[in-house]
Design an enzyme around this catalytic site. Structure first.
Site, PDB file in Angstrom:
ATOM      1  N   GLU A 115      76.930  -1.665  22.894  1.00  0.00           N
ATOM      2  CA  GLU A 115      78.066  -1.945  22.112  1.00  0.00           C
ATOM      3  C   GLU A 115      77.118  -1.877  20.509  1.00  0.00           C
ATOM      4  OE1 GLU A 115      79.639  -6.220  24.001  1.00  0.00           O
ATOM      5  OE2 GLU A 115      78.185  -6.417  23.423  1.00  0.00           O
ATOM      6  N   GLU A 121      83.502  -4.429  30.122  1.00  0.00           N
ATOM      7  CA  GLU A 121      83.426  -5.663  29.899  1.00  0.00           C
ATOM      8  C   GLU A 121      84.196  -6.223  29.394  1.00  0.00           C
ATOM      9  OE1 GLU A 121      79.964  -7.568  27.971  1.00  0.00           O
ATOM     10  OE2 GLU A 121      78.553  -4.878  27.915  1.00  0.00           O
TER      11      GLU A 121
END
Length: 349
Positions: free
Chosen positions: A150, A261
């Site tokens: 991320e 995710e």
């Protein structure tokens, strides 16, 4: 035979290449006494339950030098061996930190440089190569490696923060070549991963900037683009927006795209944020999880270059909310440790 007279049969929907789960917490759960049960109520290893229900890839996070050993290299070798023994591929997620790395935290590992980008770039390269070499020495193939987790706001702060995209590019280039130069017999696919996959403007800004003319990072350095897609953090996180963003990412940068995710709750009585409008008809329930996963799978499969979906920590019974304001996002009942029927939806997308 006149083929034109044959009836037109419906085409079967092709399954995604990667139908995955991040089960990084598995060994910690088992150490705490958790014994998972399959849909028939029989005790069985979690990775085998997942494989039996169509899941074919395991994602696992790697921390550099965690204080208690959780998610370190030895931990990941043990987990990966089990995933491979169950017939699944391994997706290794390098956090480049001693702890969680995400848009709010990208702390450089202890002992790594925080004031010299050249030194830090070499540390990233050498660490990445050493990790991959260790997997090779243990005869564990890696399907893909994410260089950072991320990283919309950069990685390895402060040197890799977004006030210096040239530094970000250099660090990512170093990580990529640590993978490429490793002893792994087959080079894993290299993935870049940002959060807020539905936000095309944010995705475009990052990739256009980090790949700008003269950048040390080139398109040849990586193979895949991964995104997080959590519907409970922003009302703008619609499936429609995700579909647009994934399509644009694939076409603009010539990469396969994955949702690496995601979650959907079975219970969310007091959500902190409004859920997206085009998901409002999906209930917070096991059936709702199945519906969400099927719709998400259709969006990814319908994208030219859409390659997979990974559910984040479906069996972390000690952390059922998974960091969200929802009470329970698991595909396992934390009262009984039995998998829910929605596990089959994940394996069937």
């Amino acid at each position: 035979m006149l083929l034109s007279f044959l009836p037109l049969l419906p085409l079967a929907t092709a399954a995604l290449t990667y139908r995955g789960a991040d089960i990084s917490s598995l060994l910690i759960e088992e150490d705490a006494g958790i014994a998972y049960k399959n849909l028939n109520g029989q005790t069985q290893a979690l990775e085998s339950i997942l494989a039996d229900n169509g899941v074919n890839s395991i994602r696992q996070r790697l921390w550099v030098n965690p204080s208690d050993g959780s998610y370190d290299l030895d931990y990941n070798l043990k987990l990966a061996k089990r995933a491979k023994a169950a017939g699944m591929s391994v997706y290794l997620d390098l956090h480049y930190s001693d702890t969680w790395a995400d848009p709010s935290h990208q702390t450089t590992p202890a002992g790594w440089s925080t004031d010299d980008i050249g030194t830090l770039a070499w540390q990233v390269y050498n660490y990445t190569k050493e990790v991959c070499d260790t997997f090779a020495a243990n005869d564990i193939a890696l399907e893909m490696v994410s260089i950072g987790n991320e990283i919309r706001n950069g990685l390895l702060w402060p040197l890799g923060a977004t006030d210096s995209y040239p530094n970000i590019a250099r660090l990512l280039h170093s990580g990529a070549w640590g993978v490429k130069d490793s002893a792994l017999a087959t080079t894993p696919q290299i993935l870049l991963h940002l959060d807020n996959g539905w936000d095309w403007a944010a995705q475009k800004y990052f990739y256009d900037t980090v790949l700008a003319a003269g950048s040390e990072l080139t398109s040849a350095d990586f193979d895949l683009i991964g995104v997080s897609y959590y519907p409970f953090y922003n009302a703008d996180a619609t499936l429609s927006a995700l579909k647009t963003s994934l399509g644009n990412l694939a076409s603009a940068y010539g990469k396969k795209v994955l949702v690496v995710e995601t979650n959907w709750p079975v219970a969310c009585p007091n959500p902190e944020y409004q859920f997206p409008a085009d998901l409002a008809d999906i209930p917070f329930s096991v059936d709702g999880q199945s519906t969400f996963l099927r719709r998400l799978g259709e969006v990814v499969a319908g994208t030219d270059g859409g390659a997979g979906v990974y559910y984040w920590e479906p069996a972390w019974t000690k952390n059922a909310g998974l960091g969200s304001s929802c009470q329970d996002n698991l595909l396992v009942d934390y009262n009984t440790d039995q998998v829910r029927a929605s596990i089959s939806a994940l394996g069937g997308i």
